[in-house]
Each structure stands twice: as C-alpha cells, then as structure tokens.
Design a protein around this motif. Structure first.
Motif, mmCIF file in Angstrom:
data_model
loop_
_atom_site.group_PDB
_atom_site.id
_atom_site.type_symbol
_atom_site.label_atom_id
_atom_site.label_comp_id
_atom_site.label_asym_id
_atom_site.label_seq_id
_atom_site.Cartn_x
_atom_site.Cartn_y
_atom_site.Cartn_z
ATOM 1 N N GLU A 62 -43.423 19.143 6.072
ATOM 2 C CA GLU A 62 -42.546 18.796 7.195
ATOM 3 C C GLU A 62 -43.309 19.024 8.483
ATOM 4 O O GLU A 62 -43.195 18.280 9.442
ATOM 5 C CB GLU A 62 -41.294 19.676 7.175
ATOM 6 C CG GLU A 62 -40.413 19.340 6.001
ATOM 7 C CD GLU A 62 -38.945 19.477 6.342
ATOM 8 O OE1 GLU A 62 -38.603 19.283 7.526
ATOM 9 O OE2 GLU A 62 -38.160 19.774 5.437
ATOM 10 N N ASN A 63 -44.114 20.092 8.463
ATOM 11 C CA ASN A 63 -44.925 20.429 9.610
ATOM 12 C C ASN A 63 -45.955 19.330 9.897
ATOM 13 O O ASN A 63 -46.124 18.904 11.034
ATOM 14 C CB ASN A 63 -45.615 21.758 9.314
ATOM 15 C CG ASN A 63 -46.572 22.139 10.381
ATOM 16 O OD1 ASN A 63 -46.176 22.253 11.535
ATOM 17 N ND2 ASN A 63 -47.817 22.313 10.021
ATOM 18 N N GLU A 64 -46.617 18.851 8.846
ATOM 19 C CA GLU A 64 -47.619 17.797 9.027
ATOM 20 C C GLU A 64 -46.968 16.576 9.679
ATOM 21 O O GLU A 64 -47.514 15.939 10.569
ATOM 22 C CB GLU A 64 -48.236 17.410 7.674
ATOM 23 C CG GLU A 64 -49.153 16.190 7.755
ATOM 24 C CD GLU A 64 -50.078 16.003 6.549
ATOM 25 O OE1 GLU A 64 -49.924 16.742 5.568
ATOM 26 O OE2 GLU A 64 -50.942 15.115 6.619
ATOM 27 N N ILE A 65 -45.756 16.265 9.222
ATOM 28 C CA ILE A 65 -45.072 15.086 9.730
ATOM 29 C C ILE A 65 -44.619 15.282 11.172
ATOM 30 O O ILE A 65 -44.817 14.413 12.024
ATOM 31 C CB ILE A 65 -43.883 14.757 8.809
ATOM 32 C CG1 ILE A 65 -44.421 14.376 7.426
ATOM 33 C CG2 ILE A 65 -43.031 13.634 9.392
ATOM 34 C CD1 ILE A 65 -43.418 14.493 6.319
ATOM 35 N N ALA A 66 -44.058 16.446 11.439
ATOM 36 C CA ALA A 66 -43.608 16.736 12.798
ATOM 37 C C ALA A 66 -44.784 16.693 13.764
ATOM 38 O O ALA A 66 -44.668 16.163 14.874
ATOM 39 C CB ALA A 66 -42.933 18.102 12.839
ATOM 40 N N VAL A 67 -45.921 17.201 13.317
ATOM 41 C CA VAL A 67 -47.118 17.203 14.153
ATOM 42 C C VAL A 67 -47.548 15.766 14.433
ATOM 43 O O VAL A 67 -47.741 15.353 15.577
ATOM 44 C CB VAL A 67 -48.270 17.985 13.462
ATOM 45 C CG1 VAL A 67 -49.588 17.747 14.159
ATOM 46 C CG2 VAL A 67 -47.954 19.471 13.417
ATOM 47 N N LEU A 68 -47.648 14.984 13.358
ATOM 48 C CA LEU A 68 -48.140 13.606 13.510
ATOM 49 C C LEU A 68 -47.238 12.761 14.412
ATOM 50 O O LEU A 68 -47.719 11.932 15.160
ATOM 51 C CB LEU A 68 -48.277 12.943 12.142
ATOM 52 C CG LEU A 68 -49.525 13.331 11.362
ATOM 53 C CD1 LEU A 68 -49.468 12.805 9.935
ATOM 54 C CD2 LEU A 68 -50.774 12.800 12.057
ATOM 55 N N ARG A 69 -45.945 12.979 14.341
ATOM 56 C CA ARG A 69 -45.017 12.200 15.170
ATOM 57 C C ARG A 69 -45.239 12.403 16.656
ATOM 58 O O ARG A 69 -44.955 11.536 17.457
ATOM 59 C CB ARG A 69 -43.576 12.599 14.858
ATOM 60 C CG ARG A 69 -43.051 12.012 13.583
ATOM 61 C CD ARG A 69 -41.529 11.949 13.647
ATOM 62 N NE ARG A 69 -40.961 11.652 12.351
ATOM 63 C CZ ARG A 69 -41.021 10.461 11.770
ATOM 64 N NH1 ARG A 69 -41.621 9.452 12.387
ATOM 65 N NH2 ARG A 69 -40.497 10.278 10.586
ATOM 66 N N ARG A 70 -45.726 13.584 17.014
ATOM 67 C CA ARG A 70 -45.888 13.899 18.439
ATOM 68 C C ARG A 70 -47.226 13.439 18.994
ATOM 69 O O ARG A 70 -47.484 13.544 20.188
ATOM 70 C CB ARG A 70 -45.793 15.418 18.635
ATOM 71 C CG ARG A 70 -44.400 15.961 18.443
ATOM 72 C CD ARG A 70 -44.375 17.453 18.658
ATOM 73 N NE ARG A 70 -44.970 17.835 19.953
ATOM 74 C CZ ARG A 70 -45.419 19.053 20.221
ATOM 75 N NH1 ARG A 70 -45.363 19.984 19.304
ATOM 76 N NH2 ARG A 70 -45.935 19.335 21.400
ATOM 77 N N ILE A 71 -48.089 12.970 18.114
ATOM 78 C CA ILE A 71 -49.462 12.716 18.528
ATOM 79 C C ILE A 71 -49.743 11.250 18.844
ATOM 80 O O ILE A 71 -49.319 10.355 18.129
ATOM 81 C CB ILE A 71 -50.412 13.195 17.407
ATOM 82 C CG1 ILE A 71 -50.400 14.719 17.389
ATOM 83 C CG2 ILE A 71 -51.813 12.663 17.582
ATOM 84 C CD1 ILE A 71 -51.013 15.289 16.152
ATOM 85 N N ASN A 72 -50.474 11.039 19.940
ATOM 86 C CA ASN A 72 -50.922 9.696 20.276
ATOM 87 C C ASN A 72 -52.288 9.815 20.938
ATOM 88 O O ASN A 72 -52.392 10.088 22.128
ATOM 89 C CB ASN A 72 -49.890 9.046 21.214
ATOM 90 C CG ASN A 72 -50.330 7.672 21.650
ATOM 91 O OD1 ASN A 72 -51.178 7.039 21.011
ATOM 92 N ND2 ASN A 72 -49.783 7.203 22.757
ATOM 93 N N HIS A 73 -53.338 9.672 20.117
ATOM 94 C CA HIS A 73 -54.698 9.813 20.647
ATOM 95 C C HIS A 73 -55.616 8.908 19.841
ATOM 96 O O HIS A 73 -55.472 8.816 18.621
ATOM 97 C CB HIS A 73 -55.159 11.274 20.531
ATOM 98 C CG HIS A 73 -56.425 11.549 21.284
ATOM 99 N ND1 HIS A 73 -57.670 11.264 20.760
ATOM 100 C CD2 HIS A 73 -56.630 12.059 22.510
ATOM 101 C CE1 HIS A 73 -58.593 11.598 21.655
ATOM 102 N NE2 HIS A 73 -57.987 12.086 22.719
ATOM 103 N N GLU A 74 -56.577 8.273 20.516
ATOM 104 C CA GLU A 74 -57.409 7.288 19.810
ATOM 105 C C GLU A 74 -58.293 7.899 18.727
ATOM 106 O O GLU A 74 -58.756 7.210 17.828
ATOM 107 C CB GLU A 74 -58.244 6.460 20.792
ATOM 108 C CG GLU A 74 -59.244 7.274 21.562
ATOM 109 C CD GLU A 74 -60.249 6.399 22.292
ATOM 110 O OE1 GLU A 74 -60.444 5.247 21.889
ATOM 111 O OE2 GLU A 74 -60.840 6.891 23.275
#
Ligand code: ADP
Ligand code: MG
Length: 280
Positions: A62-74
């Motif tokens: 759940e943590n991996e998913i929550a982290v990924l949702r917040r990220i936007n970087h090339e």
C-alpha cells in the motif's frame, strides 16, 4: 477483504483493458510483464503481485502505491493505473525498454567518468525530488535503476518503491535493503533517514567507475564489519586513471557519519572537470 479502498482502483479484471504479454522480471512477491492497452495499443509494464505471498506485508505494498501516486518526475517510473482481483494486484507503469543499469555495467565493465556522472546526476535529481517530498527510497541499487530506451544516451529511471517509506511517519528503523548497498547506520540499528540513499549512491558511483563494489566479502558478517567501519580503498591499478575529483565525490558519499555525508544538493554542486554540469 480488498487490499485497498481506493476509488481509483478498478475491481474489474485487468484483461478487459490490457493484454498481458512476456515476462520482464521477477521478485519475491511479484512478476513484471509487458502488456498492451487494448484500446490505444500502447505498451506498458504491469507489476502483478500475488496477494497471498504478501502475508501481513500488505502495508508495504500500500505504501509503494501511495508513494508512486504522489510522484511526478522524469527520472522516476510513473504509475498509470491499478487493478485488483481477489488474489492479485496489478500496477500499470510506464514501460522502460532499456534494461537494468546492472546489465549495462556488466556489458561495459565500467563507465567513463563522463558517462558515470551523467547517470549519477539524473539519479541525484530524482532522489532530491523524493527527499523534498519526505520520501526515502531505501533500496537504490543498479537493479532498480532502469534505462528508458536501449539508446546509449537514454535517460535513467528509478523503479521499485517496495521499501520506500514516508519519513514523517517516524524514524525509519527496520533493517532492510540489500547487504552490499546498506549504510553503516542501518546495520547498527541506529536511527536513520535520507542519508542512507546517498550512501547507496556512493556505492553505485564506485561500481560505475571501476566495475566492482567497494565492500565485498562472501561472509555477510565480515561484509557488515567492513561497512560499519566504512573501510574501502581506491585500489591500484583500477583507480589510477580516475580523477581526484571523482574520488573526492565518492568519499563524501561513503562517509560513515550520516551528518557529514553529502546531501543531494551538495552532491549536485560538486565540481566536475569533465562536463559543464556539476557532479563529479
Ligand atoms: P521487485 O520488487 O520484485 O524487485 P521490481 O519492481 O524491481 O520488483 O521489478 C523487477 C524487475 O522487473 C526489474 O528489475 C526490471 O528488470 C523489471 N521491471 C520492473 N519495472 C519495469 C518497467 N516499468 N519497465 C520495464 N521493466 C521493468
Ligand atoms: Mg527490484
């Protein structure tokens, strides 16, 4: 019991939207496969996770998913979509076709300072972004750094957020990561934070330049002893032709005391004689 109560997660089977294709990689809880979006024909990577194998580690995911949702970087993999069935969870991500940094190191033996600096600078920019969000990756290593395309000048992308943790949830303290890349403070069960990622970047920089790791022993206990002392050498003849600037950069990352270790900002400011950019 569904793993996540997330309105963006779709309960229907992924096969209605994506055609799953060949396997790209495998981990302890999951496999990663190429998939094609049926409507757009776009190719993506899907991480298929067996929920049963997680056994109590659901929060890690759940943590991996929550982290990924917040990220936007090339230089960080994008999470495009998620699906869930009673037994599996699917994470749809951008497909990175250039392979693992590890394989390129093995193919090339080692990198020139200019090429190594290009790779490290991109990873530093991505890690700086994560640290600004309060995220510590905790598992930076060449297997988790993927090239976007097979081209020589492809950008590099951080993948695999299984172990990353939000820093503000308290002091990070579970021993984790991969032995060869683990920082001394982690092994000594001291409190630790963002600094562990910079240690790992020191190890990766070292390996890129000479093709072998700074700390090595077949016996894990001996390996840990070396790491805790932060004792390593720029052995001759492998390091003879490598600049003092590159060695100084590594020395500031493989710094035993996390408070004295370079931060991402400091590492990105390090003067470099090979390129107009800074790094090493
Ligand atoms: P694990 O948590 O099991 O280590 P990873 O997310 O690191 O899983 O994925 C395992 C392997 O699958 C990677 O080392 C890589 O080779 C491949 N892989 C993962 N994500 C992608 C992606 N977005 N595009 C292409 N290959 C990928
Ligand atoms: Mg991995």
């Amino acid at each position: 019991m569904p793993l996540m109560r997330d309105p963006r997660k779709k309960a229907e089977d992924i096969s209605a939207a994506y055609e799953l294709k060949e396997k790209l990689g495998e981990g302890s809880f999951s496999e990663v496969r190429v998939a094609q979006h049926i409507r757009s024909r776009r190719l993506v990577a899907v991480k298929c996770i067996r929920k049963r194998a997680l056994k109590g580690k659901e929060s890690m995911l759940e943590n991996e998913i929550a982290v990924l949702r917040r990220i936007n970087h090339e230089n960080i993999v994008s999470l495009l979509d998620t699906f869930e069935t009673p037994s599996k969870l699917y994470l749809v991500m951008t497909l990175l076709t250039g392979g693992e940094l590890l394989d390129r190191i093995l193919e090339r033996g080692s990198y020139t300072e200019r090429d190594a600096s290009r790779v490290i600078r991109q990873v530093l920019e991505a890690v700086k972004y994560l640290h600004q969000l309060g995220i510590v990756h905790r598992d930076l290593k060449p297997e988790n750094l993927l090239y976007d395309t097979p081209l020589e000048d492809s950008k590099i992308v951080i993948s695999d957020f299984g172990l990353s943790k939000m820093e503000d949830q308290g002091v990070l303290s579970t021993a984790c990561g991969t032995p060869a890349y683990v920082a001394p403070e982690l092994l000594q069960q001291k409190t630790y934070g963002k600094e562990v990622d910079l240690w790992a970047l020191g190890i990766i920089s070292f390996i890129l330049l000479c093709g072998y790791p700074p700390f090595y022993d077949e016996n894990d206990t001996q390996l840990y002893k070396q790491i805790i002392k932060a004792e390593y050498e720029f052995d001759s003849p492998y390091w003879d032709e490598i600049s003092d600037s590159a060695k100084d950069f590594i020395a500031h990352l493989l710094q035993k005391d996390p408070e004295k270790r370079y931060t991402c900002e400091q590492a990105l400011q390090h003067p470099c004689k090979h390129t107009s950019h800074r790094c090493f």
